[in-house]
Enzyme design. Structure first.
Site, mmCIF file in Angstrom:
data_model
loop_
_atom_site.group_PDB
_atom_site.id
_atom_site.type_symbol
_atom_site.label_atom_id
_atom_site.label_comp_id
_atom_site.label_asym_id
_atom_site.label_seq_id
_atom_site.Cartn_x
_atom_site.Cartn_y
_atom_site.Cartn_z
ATOM 1 N N LYS A 281 0.853 -1.192 0.000
ATOM 2 C CA LYS A 281 0.000 0.000 0.000
ATOM 3 C C LYS A 281 0.898 1.254 0.000
ATOM 4 O O LYS A 281 1.838 1.331 0.779
ATOM 5 C CB LYS A 281 -0.870 -0.015 1.252
ATOM 6 C CG LYS A 281 -2.085 0.850 1.180
ATOM 7 C CD LYS A 281 -3.040 0.508 2.338
ATOM 8 C CE LYS A 281 -4.437 0.938 2.035
ATOM 9 N NZ LYS A 281 -5.408 0.491 3.043
ATOM 10 N N GLU A 367 -18.627 -5.074 11.150
ATOM 11 C CA GLU A 367 -19.532 -4.286 12.008
ATOM 12 C C GLU A 367 -20.572 -5.181 12.679
ATOM 13 O O GLU A 367 -20.981 -4.918 13.809
ATOM 14 C CB GLU A 367 -20.225 -3.213 11.173
ATOM 15 C CG GLU A 367 -19.324 -2.027 10.801
ATOM 16 C CD GLU A 367 -18.438 -2.312 9.599
ATOM 17 O OE1 GLU A 367 -18.521 -3.409 9.018
ATOM 18 O OE2 GLU A 367 -17.629 -1.430 9.255
ATOM 19 N N ARG A 395 -25.309 -2.244 8.072
ATOM 20 C CA ARG A 395 -25.190 -3.705 7.935
ATOM 21 C C ARG A 395 -25.243 -4.433 9.269
ATOM 22 O O ARG A 395 -25.335 -5.658 9.299
ATOM 23 C CB ARG A 395 -23.943 -4.105 7.182
ATOM 24 C CG ARG A 395 -22.636 -3.799 7.816
ATOM 25 C CD ARG A 395 -21.509 -4.479 7.055
ATOM 26 N NE ARG A 395 -21.634 -4.273 5.618
ATOM 27 C CZ ARG A 395 -20.685 -4.639 4.736
ATOM 28 N NH1 ARG A 395 -19.587 -5.216 5.166
ATOM 29 N NH2 ARG A 395 -20.816 -4.426 3.452
HETATM 30 C C1 LIG Z 1 -18.488 -2.097 5.742
HETATM 31 C C2 LIG Z 1 -17.320 -1.152 5.658
HETATM 32 N N1 LIG Z 1 -16.661 -0.835 6.785
HETATM 33 C C3 LIG Z 1 -15.620 0.018 6.740
HETATM 34 C C4 LIG Z 1 -15.231 0.577 5.552
HETATM 35 C C5 LIG Z 1 -14.104 1.590 5.528
HETATM 36 N N2 LIG Z 1 -12.982 1.106 4.726
HETATM 37 C C6 LIG Z 1 -12.778 1.485 3.488
HETATM 38 S S1 LIG Z 1 -11.441 0.789 2.800
HETATM 39 C C7 LIG Z 1 -11.087 -0.023 4.249
HETATM 40 C C8 LIG Z 1 -9.894 -0.903 4.350
HETATM 41 C C9 LIG Z 1 -9.937 -1.906 3.232
HETATM 42 O O1 LIG Z 1 -8.827 -2.751 3.345
HETATM 43 P P1 LIG Z 1 -8.531 -3.725 2.141
HETATM 44 O O2 LIG Z 1 -9.767 -4.429 1.767
HETATM 45 O O3 LIG Z 1 -7.385 -4.549 2.545
HETATM 46 O O4 LIG Z 1 -8.161 -2.768 0.934
HETATM 47 P P2 LIG Z 1 -6.862 -1.854 0.781
HETATM 48 O O5 LIG Z 1 -7.253 -0.466 1.209
HETATM 49 O O6 LIG Z 1 -5.794 -2.442 1.645
HETATM 50 O O7 LIG Z 1 -6.516 -1.924 -0.666
HETATM 51 C C10 LIG Z 1 -12.049 0.239 5.195
HETATM 52 C C11 LIG Z 1 -12.046 -0.308 6.582
HETATM 53 C C12 LIG Z 1 -15.962 0.230 4.401
HETATM 54 N N3 LIG Z 1 -15.655 0.769 3.191
HETATM 55 N N4 LIG Z 1 -16.969 -0.642 4.472
HETATM 56 MG MG LIG Z 2 -5.407 -4.323 2.367
#
Ligand SMILES: Cc1ncc(C[n+]2csc(CCOP(=O)(O)OP(=O)(O)O)c2C)c(N)n1
Ligand SMILES: [Mg+2]
Ligand SMILES: CC(=O)[C@@H](O)[C@H](O)COP(=O)(O)O
Length: 633
Positions: A281, A367, A395
């Site tokens: 990242k 959640e 959700r």
């Molecule tokens: C249900 C939900 N909870 C929290 C979020 C906030 N959120 C957006 S991206 C993220 C992290 C995602 O991590 P990953 O899937 O590993 O993707 P990366 O950013 O590492 O590419 C979070 C917690 C969300 N989009 N949806």
């Molecule tokens: Mg990730």
């Protein structure tokens, strides 16, 4: 013209050679850093998927093959490669969405930015292709963080059962959500990463040996067999393979050729296959790589060299006020504990976690688990504070209703980003909580109008140990204090007037806007009483009789009008037999396009001028109706 500028669509990728592809990746990184620094957005995640996105669009034929993105915040490169390179108004009104958008492109499928849904979408699409006898590929890209969401496992359970249904899952494993991804799954992915050597060795062996005449191929095959044997003998049989998925990986997610080769192998597999890609990242941008908090997961507009914000900070945020107060409460109340769904810092729990590391849990992007485990914590004698963005509570509604409320658990849900957020588009507005939660028996909702009220209401909430409480506030700087001039029931009176015509019920952060509307109405000789209910659920018993002393009631809320506080006030008036005209002002029943919060509020009529104008019109209509009635009498 750069190579990136020459890319009009994925077809233009197919002819590029290795050197050109590497140059394209450099172009894209440079573009992302400059463009996202100008507008703000998800810089870190997109820097991590440059090579992965290129390889995907070389190996597959989008949009006939469907490439799906989980959450979608990492789809900027996908957009660049599918004919969308004007990022000048990214996430701004009239500009590109920060997520996939069907309106923008046929290459986009999932617009929902709530995590962990992509595998469900892919399962459904793959079933459709099977029923319709379509051979087009379905490819789902999911992050390691999104894999911690329960829905991902519901889908995996279905996908793994269909051994004959082709579906390609690409795990974008950068070991982080915002911070390091938690849980047993993350540990397992780490174990799989240790088999990294095989793939490097194997891909080397394949390239070299397959070019060696006569002995190359058989030797490669025996090597492959040896690797398989070695892996089986020494490496843990991956959980994915145990589930019945073909597992390919781990692959260096920044090696276009390696990823492309794995994807092409996956294409040939007539069943579900998982390609495990290791990415970084923030790759290629040292300030992001140095950011241990979240690798520049989301950045505001900033100077790309110094990372200094371009816009001056507008004062303390609601999040910071909550973060300071919950840390103070934590020092006074050893029973108060906290839960985050992979967003410890964004929801303001940093200080609490530093002070009480054993009293805060990151449950992953889960959640629903956050809510149910909070019911367990409360039943165990603690008072959990579950801090999430308002839209993500959607959700966990059933868990809140049937686990927390049914068992009368003292759990406090703190909803940040409530109301119109703006740039993050339709699925990020926190506009449904005060509607959904109206139906939860015993649950109480507070909407603070300023920092003092947030602190006070938070303390009132954690003192309630036999019912769920909810506190909600928006994404912006906390405004100036809005003083009360009196109290009626448990409602704060913000403005009084003799023989007032209108009772203006100002919900939470919209109180200053309502005060301005009252001023405008005073200019038209319409006198207002302005009250802040503080706790909007249940409706204060003093409200109906107070309303009965006015000619019109107006309720103004930063929430969907459908089933919101305005509807609840209407119900309370009817239940009390108070017959007074009611006008409700809120977010219309629609999905809001992305844009600045102020722009969106103006577009939906939540401005002092609009509100005052509509109240005046309602009063005039009432008077006209009365005159007609009297003349007809
Ligand atoms: C249900 C939900 N909870 C929290 C979020 C906030 N959120 C957006 S991206 C993220 C992290 C995602 O991590 P990953 O899937 O590993 O993707 P990366 O950013 O590492 O590419 C979070 C917690 C969300 N989009 N949806
Ligand atoms: Mg990730
Ligand atoms: C994609 C996602 O859900 C989060 O990254 C969100 O975009 C963050 O929103 P804020 O920028 O308001 O913290």
């Amino acid at each position: 013209m750069t190579i990136l500028e020459s890319i009009r669509g994925p077809h233009d990728l197919k002819a590029l050679n290795e050197a050109q592809l590497d140059e394209l990746a450099r172009d894209i990184r440079q573009f992302l850093i400059q463009a996202v620094a100008r507008t703000g957005g998800h810089l870190g995640p997109n820097l991590g998927v440059v090579e992965l996105s290129i390889a995907l669009h070389r190996a597959f034929d989008s949009p006939v093959d469907r490439i799906l993105w989980d959450t979608g915040h990492q789809s900027y490169v996908h957009k660049l490669l599918t004919g969308r390179q004007d990022f000048s108004k990214l996430r701004g009104k009239g500009g590109l969405s920060g997520y996939p958008s069907r309106e923008e492109s046929a290459h986009d499928v999932i617009e929902n930015s709530h995590a962990s849904t992509v595998l469900g979408w892919a399962d459904g699409l793959a079933k459709a292709h099977q029923v319709l006898e379509r051979s087009d590929h379905v490819v789902a890209v999911i992050g390691d963080g999104a894999l911690t969401g329960g829905m991902a496992w519901e889908a995996l359970n279905n996908i793994a059962a269909a051994k004959d249904r082709p579906l390609i899952i690409v795990v974008n494993d950068n070991e982080r959500s915002y911070g390091p991804t938690i849980g047993g799954l993350a540990d397992h992915l780490a174990t799989l990463r240790t088999t990294d050597g095989y793939e490097r060795f194997l891909s080397w062996g394949k390239d070299v040996l397959q070019q060696t005449p006569v002995i190359g191929q058989p030797l490669y095959e025996s090597l492959h067999g040896a690797k398989k044997g070695f892996k089986d003998a020494f490496a843990p049989q991956g959980m994915f393979e145990d589930l019945g998925l073909k597992y390919l990986g781990p692959i260096d997610g920044h090696d276009i050729a390696a990823v492309e080769s794995a994807l092409r192998r996956a294409k040939r597999f007539h069943g579900p296959v998982l390609v495990h890609c290791l990415t970084e990242k923030g790759r290629g941008y040292p300030p992001a790589l140095r950011d241990e908090a979240d690798r520049f997961h989301t950045v505001g507009a900033m100077d790309p060299l110094t990372c200094a914000p371009l816009a001056p900070a507008g004062g303390p945020s609601w999040t910071s006020v909550f973060g300071d107060e919950i840390a103070r409460i934590g020092a006074e109340r050893p029973d108060v504990v906290a839960i985050t769904a992979a967003m410890l810092h964004p929801v303001g729990l940093t200080k609490f976690a530093e002070a009480f590391p054993d009293r805060v849990w990151d449950v992953g992007i889960a959640e629903q688990h956050a809510a149910v485990s909070a019911a367990g914590l409360a039943t165990g004698g603690l008072h959990p504070v579950v801090a999430v963005y308002a839209t993500f509570l959607n959700r966990a509604f059933d868990q809140l209703l049937m686990d927390v409320a049914l068992h009368r658990c003292g759990v406090t849900f703190v909803l940040d980003r409530a109301g119109v957020t703006g740039p993050d588009g339709p699925s990020h507005n926190g506009m449904w909580d005060m509607s959904l939660l109206q139906v939860v028996p015993g649950l109480r909702i507070a909407a603070p109008r300023d920092a003092d009220q947030l602190r006070a209401q938070l303390r009132e909430a954690v003192d309630i140990d036999d019912a769920p409480t909810v506190i909600r506030f928006p994404k912006e700087s906390v405004g100036e204090p809005v003083p009360a001039v009196g109290r009626i029931g448990s409602m704060d009176v913000l403005h009084r007037a003799e023989d007032a015509d209108v009772l203006l019920v100002a919900v939470g952060v919209l109180a200053p806007l309502c005060m301005k509307a009252a001023d405008l109405l005073a200019g038209a000789r319409i006198r207002c009483t302005v009250v802040d209910p503080r706790w909007v659920k249940p409706v204060d018993e003093a409200l109906p009789p107070l309303a009965g002393r006015h000619r019109l009631v107006a309720v103004v809320e930063d929430n969907s009008r459908a089933g919101g506080v305005g509807s609840a006030v209407g119900q309370a008036l009817r239940d009390a037999g108070v017959d007074v005209p009611l006008r409700t002002f809120g977010i219309p029943e629609q999905f809001l396009e992305h844009g600045k919060r102020a722009e969106v509020l103006a577009d939906i009529g939540l401005t002092p001028v609009e509100i005052a104008g509509r109240i005046r019109a309602a009063l005039a209509a009432k008077e006209a109706a009365t005159r007609t009635e009297e003349s007809g009498a």
